[in-house]
Design a protein around this motif. Structure first.
Motif, PDB file in Angstrom:
ATOM      1  N   PRO A  90       0.806  -1.244   0.000  1.00 25.45           N
ATOM      2  CA  PRO A  90       0.000   0.000   0.000  1.00 25.45           C
ATOM      3  C   PRO A  90       0.833   1.286   0.000  1.00 25.45           C
ATOM      4  N   PRO A  91       1.845   1.423   0.859  1.00 23.69           N
ATOM      5  CA  PRO A  91       2.586   2.691   0.820  1.00 23.69           C
ATOM      6  C   PRO A  91       3.366   2.901  -0.476  1.00 23.69           C
ATOM      7  N   THR A  92       3.833   1.824  -1.109  1.00 24.33           N
ATOM      8  CA  THR A  92       4.559   2.020  -2.364  1.00 24.33           C
ATOM      9  C   THR A  92       3.633   2.499  -3.464  1.00 24.33           C
ATOM     10  N   ARG A  93       2.380   2.101  -3.421  1.00 21.92           N
ATOM     11  CA  ARG A  93       1.413   2.563  -4.418  1.00 21.92           C
ATOM     12  C   ARG A  93       0.937   3.983  -4.122  1.00 21.92           C
ATOM     13  N   GLU A  94       0.844   4.328  -2.861  1.00 22.16           N
ATOM     14  CA  GLU A  94       0.234   5.600  -2.465  1.00 22.16           C
ATOM     15  C   GLU A  94       1.236   6.714  -2.187  1.00 22.16           C
ATOM     16  N   ALA A  95       2.507   6.404  -2.147  1.00 17.28           N
ATOM     17  CA  ALA A  95       3.508   7.376  -1.719  1.00 17.28           C
ATOM     18  C   ALA A  95       3.621   8.582  -2.640  1.00 17.28           C
ATOM     19  N   GLY A  96       3.447   8.388  -3.931  1.00 12.36           N
ATOM     20  CA  GLY A  96       3.550   9.510  -4.859  1.00 12.36           C
ATOM     21  C   GLY A  96       4.958  10.089  -4.922  1.00 12.36           C
ATOM     22  N   VAL A  97       5.971   9.250  -4.786  1.00 10.44           N
ATOM     23  CA  VAL A  97       7.353   9.732  -4.759  1.00 10.44           C
ATOM     24  C   VAL A  97       7.706  10.447  -6.059  1.00 10.44           C
ATOM     25  N   ARG A  98       7.404   9.837  -7.191  1.00  9.18           N
ATOM     26  CA  ARG A  98       7.738  10.467  -8.478  1.00  9.18           C
ATOM     27  C   ARG A  98       7.087  11.841  -8.596  1.00  9.18           C
ATOM     28  N   GLU A  99       5.823  11.935  -8.252  1.00  8.87           N
ATOM     29  CA  GLU A  99       5.110  13.207  -8.355  1.00  8.87           C
ATOM     30  C   GLU A  99       5.732  14.249  -7.432  1.00  8.87           C
ATOM     31  N   ALA A 100       6.091  13.844  -6.213  1.00 11.20           N
ATOM     32  CA  ALA A 100       6.698  14.776  -5.261  1.00 11.20           C
ATOM     33  C   ALA A 100       8.035  15.292  -5.768  1.00 11.20           C
ATOM     34  N   LEU A 101       8.846  14.409  -6.337  1.00  7.62           N
ATOM     35  CA  LEU A 101      10.149  14.835  -6.860  1.00  7.62           C
ATOM     36  C   LEU A 101       9.989  15.723  -8.080  1.00  7.62           C
ATOM     37  N   ASP A 102       9.043  15.401  -8.957  1.00  6.47           N
ATOM     38  CA  ASP A 102       8.796  16.251 -10.117  1.00  6.47           C
ATOM     39  C   ASP A 102       8.318  17.638  -9.691  1.00  6.47           C
ATOM     40  N   GLU A 103       7.467  17.676  -8.681  1.00  8.35           N
ATOM     41  CA  GLU A 103       6.991  18.969  -8.169  1.00  8.35           C
ATOM     42  C   GLU A 103       8.150  19.770  -7.592  1.00  8.35           C
ATOM     43  N   LEU A 104       9.030  19.105  -6.865  1.00  4.49           N
ATOM     44  CA  LEU A 104      10.202  19.767  -6.299  1.00  4.49           C
ATOM     45  C   LEU A 104      11.080  20.348  -7.402  1.00  4.49           C
ATOM     46  N   LEU A 105      11.308  19.579  -8.461  1.00  4.14           N
ATOM     47  CA  LEU A 105      12.121  20.046  -9.582  1.00  4.14           C
ATOM     48  C   LEU A 105      11.560  21.341 -10.143  1.00  4.14           C
ATOM     49  N   HIS A 106      10.253  21.402 -10.320  1.00 13.89           N
ATOM     50  CA  HIS A 106       9.642  22.574 -10.937  1.00 13.89           C
ATOM     51  C   HIS A 106       9.443  23.735  -9.963  1.00 13.89           C
ATOM     52  N   SER A 107       9.741  23.517  -8.679  1.00 16.82           N
ATOM     53  CA  SER A 107       9.621  24.602  -7.716  1.00 16.82           C
ATOM     54  C   SER A 107      10.844  25.515  -7.720  1.00 16.82           C
ATOM     55  N   TYR A 108      11.947  25.058  -8.330  1.00 19.33           N
ATOM     56  CA  TYR A 108      13.161  25.876  -8.403  1.00 19.33           C
ATOM     57  C   TYR A 108      13.142  26.700  -9.682  1.00 19.33           C
TER      58      TYR A 108
END
Length: 113
Positions: A90-108
């Protein structure tokens, strides 16, 4: 160095050749050279979470298809599923790691260089 080979393959796939002046087996080693302003580096955007962008530097996202290895959770096909699998799935499916990292990239702030 495996990562050096991966980066070389990515550049070659796009018809480019990188000529490194500095090589390091750690991202911290690469970051240590950046603040002087004379160097640039190719790193995974996942490291922005930990190191940020040094003063006077900018992020330039690479264009095109993603290259390189993927990371995944591999489990045995058994019934019933192991306790570890039941806990990790469940946590590996729900973590949203890729989305979080992509969002971080575009925040700079970044630009073309």
């Amino acid at each position: 160095m495996r990562n050096r080979r991966i980066i070389d393959e990515c550049f070659a796939a796009d018809g480019a050749l990188a000529t490194p002046a500095i090589e390091s087996d750690s991202v911290a080693g690469l970051y240590a050279h950046l603040p002087g302003g004379r160097w640039s580096s190719v790193i995974s955007h996942a490291w922005l979470h930990m190191f940020g962008v040094p003063e006077g530097m900018r992020v330039v996202p690479l264009e095109g298809p993603a290259h390189g290895p993927r990371v995944g959770l591999v489990v045995a096909r058994t019934e019933p599923a192991s306790v570890v699998e039941q806990a990790l799935r469940p946590p590996t499916r729900e973590a949203g790691v890729r989305e979080a990292l992509d969002e971080l990239l575009h925040s700079y702030p970044h630009g073309r260089g």
